[in-house]
Structure formats: C-alpha cells, structure tokens
Design a protein around this motif. Structure first.
Motif, PDB file in Angstrom:
ATOM      1  N   GLN A  69       0.805  -1.214   0.000  1.00  0.00           N
ATOM      2  CA  GLN A  69       0.000   0.000   0.000  1.00  0.00           C
ATOM      3  C   GLN A  69       0.844   1.272   0.000  1.00  0.00           C
ATOM      4  N   LEU A  70       2.141   1.139   0.236  1.00  0.00           N
ATOM      5  CA  LEU A  70       2.997   2.319   0.277  1.00  0.00           C
ATOM      6  C   LEU A  70       3.070   2.971  -1.103  1.00  0.00           C
ATOM      7  N   ASP A  71       2.990   4.303  -1.107  1.00  0.00           N
ATOM      8  CA  ASP A  71       3.043   5.060  -2.354  1.00  0.00           C
ATOM      9  C   ASP A  71       4.389   5.729  -2.576  1.00  0.00           C
ATOM     10  N   ALA A  72       5.168   5.910  -1.513  1.00  0.00           N
ATOM     11  CA  ALA A  72       6.464   6.580  -1.638  1.00  0.00           C
ATOM     12  C   ALA A  72       7.269   6.345  -0.369  1.00  0.00           C
ATOM     13  N   VAL A  73       8.564   6.586  -0.482  1.00  0.00           N
ATOM     14  CA  VAL A  73       9.484   6.514   0.654  1.00  0.00           C
ATOM     15  C   VAL A  73      10.210   7.850   0.752  1.00  0.00           C
ATOM     16  N   VAL A  74      10.350   8.359   1.973  1.00  0.00           N
ATOM     17  CA  VAL A  74      11.156   9.554   2.221  1.00  0.00           C
ATOM     18  C   VAL A  74      12.302   9.150   3.133  1.00  0.00           C
ATOM     19  N   VAL A  75      13.520   9.495   2.765  1.00  0.00           N
ATOM     20  CA  VAL A  75      14.685   9.085   3.549  1.00  0.00           C
ATOM     21  C   VAL A  75      15.607  10.282   3.778  1.00  0.00           C
ATOM     22  N   GLY A  76      16.102  10.381   5.003  1.00  0.00           N
ATOM     23  CA  GLY A  76      17.064  11.421   5.321  1.00  0.00           C
ATOM     24  C   GLY A  76      18.416  11.115   4.715  1.00  0.00           C
ATOM     25  N   GLY A  92      15.925   2.540   2.375  1.00  0.00           N
ATOM     26  CA  GLY A  92      14.900   3.281   1.651  1.00  0.00           C
ATOM     27  C   GLY A  92      14.922   2.965   0.165  1.00  0.00           C
ATOM     28  N   ALA A  93      16.119   2.905  -0.415  1.00  0.00           N
ATOM     29  CA  ALA A  93      16.253   2.587  -1.836  1.00  0.00           C
ATOM     30  C   ALA A  93      15.764   1.173  -2.131  1.00  0.00           C
ATOM     31  N   ALA A  94      16.035   0.243  -1.218  1.00  0.00           N
ATOM     32  CA  ALA A  94      15.605  -1.140  -1.417  1.00  0.00           C
ATOM     33  C   ALA A  94      14.081  -1.256  -1.401  1.00  0.00           C
ATOM     34  N   PHE A  95      13.437  -0.559  -0.461  1.00  0.00           N
ATOM     35  CA  PHE A  95      11.973  -0.575  -0.421  1.00  0.00           C
ATOM     36  C   PHE A  95      11.407   0.016  -1.706  1.00  0.00           C
ATOM     37  N   GLY A  96      11.961   1.132  -2.145  1.00  0.00           N
ATOM     38  CA  GLY A  96      11.469   1.757  -3.361  1.00  0.00           C
ATOM     39  C   GLY A  96      11.610   0.857  -4.569  1.00  0.00           C
ATOM     40  N   VAL A 101       8.072   2.138  -6.076  1.00  0.00           N
ATOM     41  CA  VAL A 101       7.561   3.452  -5.677  1.00  0.00           C
ATOM     42  C   VAL A 101       8.723   4.436  -5.608  1.00  0.00           C
ATOM     43  N   PRO A 102       8.451   5.734  -5.742  1.00  0.00           N
ATOM     44  CA  PRO A 102       9.533   6.733  -5.707  1.00  0.00           C
ATOM     45  C   PRO A 102      10.138   6.863  -4.318  1.00  0.00           C
ATOM     46  N   VAL A 103      11.438   7.175  -4.285  1.00  0.00           N
ATOM     47  CA  VAL A 103      12.156   7.416  -3.031  1.00  0.00           C
ATOM     48  C   VAL A 103      12.677   8.851  -3.065  1.00  0.00           C
ATOM     49  N   HIS A 104      12.251   9.654  -2.104  1.00  0.00           N
ATOM     50  CA  HIS A 104      12.620  11.068  -2.050  1.00  0.00           C
ATOM     51  C   HIS A 104      13.634  11.295  -0.937  1.00  0.00           C
ATOM     52  N   GLY A 105      14.796  11.815  -1.283  1.00  0.00           N
ATOM     53  CA  GLY A 105      15.813  12.132  -0.293  1.00  0.00           C
ATOM     54  C   GLY A 105      15.695  13.567   0.174  1.00  0.00           C
TER      55      GLY A 105
END
Length: 240
Positions: A69-76, A92-96, A101-105
C-alpha cells in the motif's frame, strides 16, 4: 491535521544521527496535509542495520498499512556519519526498488528544522547534530528557509562565527545546542513529521525524484589502501 484529496501512504526513514527513526504517514496530496500513523525512534548508534528493519515492520503493523500500500518513501540523506547514514539510504532505496515506488531524499537537518517550526513561532533557527571527531553538522534557517549550511566544523568555531547572528532557537543535539547561549528547542532528531514536511512538495508533484545523494561532507573513516606501484624492470636490472 485535516484530510481531503487523494490519499498516499508514506514510509519515512532516517539514520543520520544516533537515533534510528522510522514511521508511516498518510498524506493528502490535494491539500498537502498529513497525519503520522506510527513512529519509532530508538537511540543506538551502533546497531542501525539491526534495528531499522524491525522498526519499519512495527510501524507498518501499527499503522495497519501493508507494504504493497505504500506510495512513496522519504529518507534522510544527512549530513551524517558514513556507516549509519548509508544504512537508512540503502534501506529506503531497497523498499522503493522492491515496491516500484519513488524514493525522495531530504536533508536531515531540514527535517529537524521543519519539525521545530511546526510547533513554535520562532522565525530563525540553528540546527546542530553530532558529527563525531569533536565536530558538529550545522545549518541556519529563516522563516523555514535554509540560509547557510549544511556544513561541518568544530563547535567552538561555529559558536564564534554565529555569535552576532540573530537566532531564536537552537535545536538538534542537546549537548551541542546548549553551547550557543540561545533558547534550546524540543526537536532533537529527524522525525516523520519533519521528513514528510520537507518532501511535501515533491510528494504532491508529478516529477520523478532526484537520485539519492548522501551528504557526508567529509571523507569516510575507512579508506582503501593505496595500491603499490608495479616494480620497474629497468630499475630492478640496474640494482643487480
């Protein structure tokens, strides 16, 4: 926070400090508001890799959100020490990648500032975190906009350089925030609220995220040994 518009589920992760942070937020893209559904913060700077995956699972279960159900990942993306920081970014990159789904740093110091700004009327902020080696990472903000940094330097040098700068609140590492003779705020590590707030415009937009770039700000402690130059056959012959 109010809700309305298309619903997105966001996984937020940060390992730029000694705290391992993971959580799930629900975001309404139409009006860019959100709600934290679950969050964990565990301070253990030596076990980032062991702790993070468990925290992600716990927060997904608590939020009653399946990975699918995740639509995106945000990672510090730091700044932070090399070893700890890369754990969060790699996860975070692995989940994306696995979920498509997109990963936003985002800058982790920006996330701390955003969390503090959500609970205070202060207009100018200084964020400091422990960089080890008797140094700190720091950045300044005015009206929510970063005005200097991120940078790394010894605490005394930063105290002297910012002595005349108007700063309403200092947040981040409590040990180092207290050195600046200014009021100390509550935000100490990147939080789900801060991470998602910083990424809000990107999450609500249609542009693909930029590549993840870690903010190390200095060389890692461990470096590859220099390769030995091959022996010169002519010198070997002359030495005989």
């Amino acid at each position: 926070m109010g809700m309305g518009g298309a619903l997105m589920y966001i996984l937020a992760i940060d390992t730029s400090t000694d705290a391992v942070v993971a959580g799930v937020a629900a975001l309404r893209g139409a009006d860019a508001t959100g709600e934290v559904l679950a969050e964990r913060q565990v301070t253990d700077g030596r076990r980032h890799a062991e702790i993070l995956t468990s925290l992600v699972g716990e927060t997904l279960d608590e939020a009653r959100v399946a990975r699918s159900q995740l639509d995106a990942v945000v990672v510090g993306c730091g700044p932070g020490p090399f070893t700890g920081l890369r754990v969060g970014m790699a996860t975070g990159a692995a989940f994306g990648d696995a979920l498509g789904v997109p990963v936003h740093g985002v800058c982790s110091l920006d996330a701390i500032a955003a969390a503090q700004m959500s609970q205070t009327s202060a207009s100018s902020l200084l964020v400091v975190t422990d960089a080890r080696r008797r140094e700190i990472y720091w950045a300044t903000y005015d009206q929510g906009r970063r005005t200097a940094g991120p940078a790394v330097a010894p605490p005394g040098e930063v105290v002297a350089d910012l002595a005349d700068m108007p700063i309403d609140v200092v947040v981040g590492s409590p040990t180092h925030a207290g050195l600046f003779d200014r009021p100390v705020g509550a935000a100490s590590v990147p939080s789900v609220v801060g991470l998602v707030t910083v990424a809000r415009a990107d999450l609500s937009g249609s542009m693909p995220p930029a590549a993840l770039v870690p903010l190390y700000l200095r060389r890692p402690d461990a470096v590859e040994p220099k390769r030995r130059r091959p022996a010169d056959p002519q010198r070997q012959e002359l030495a005989r």
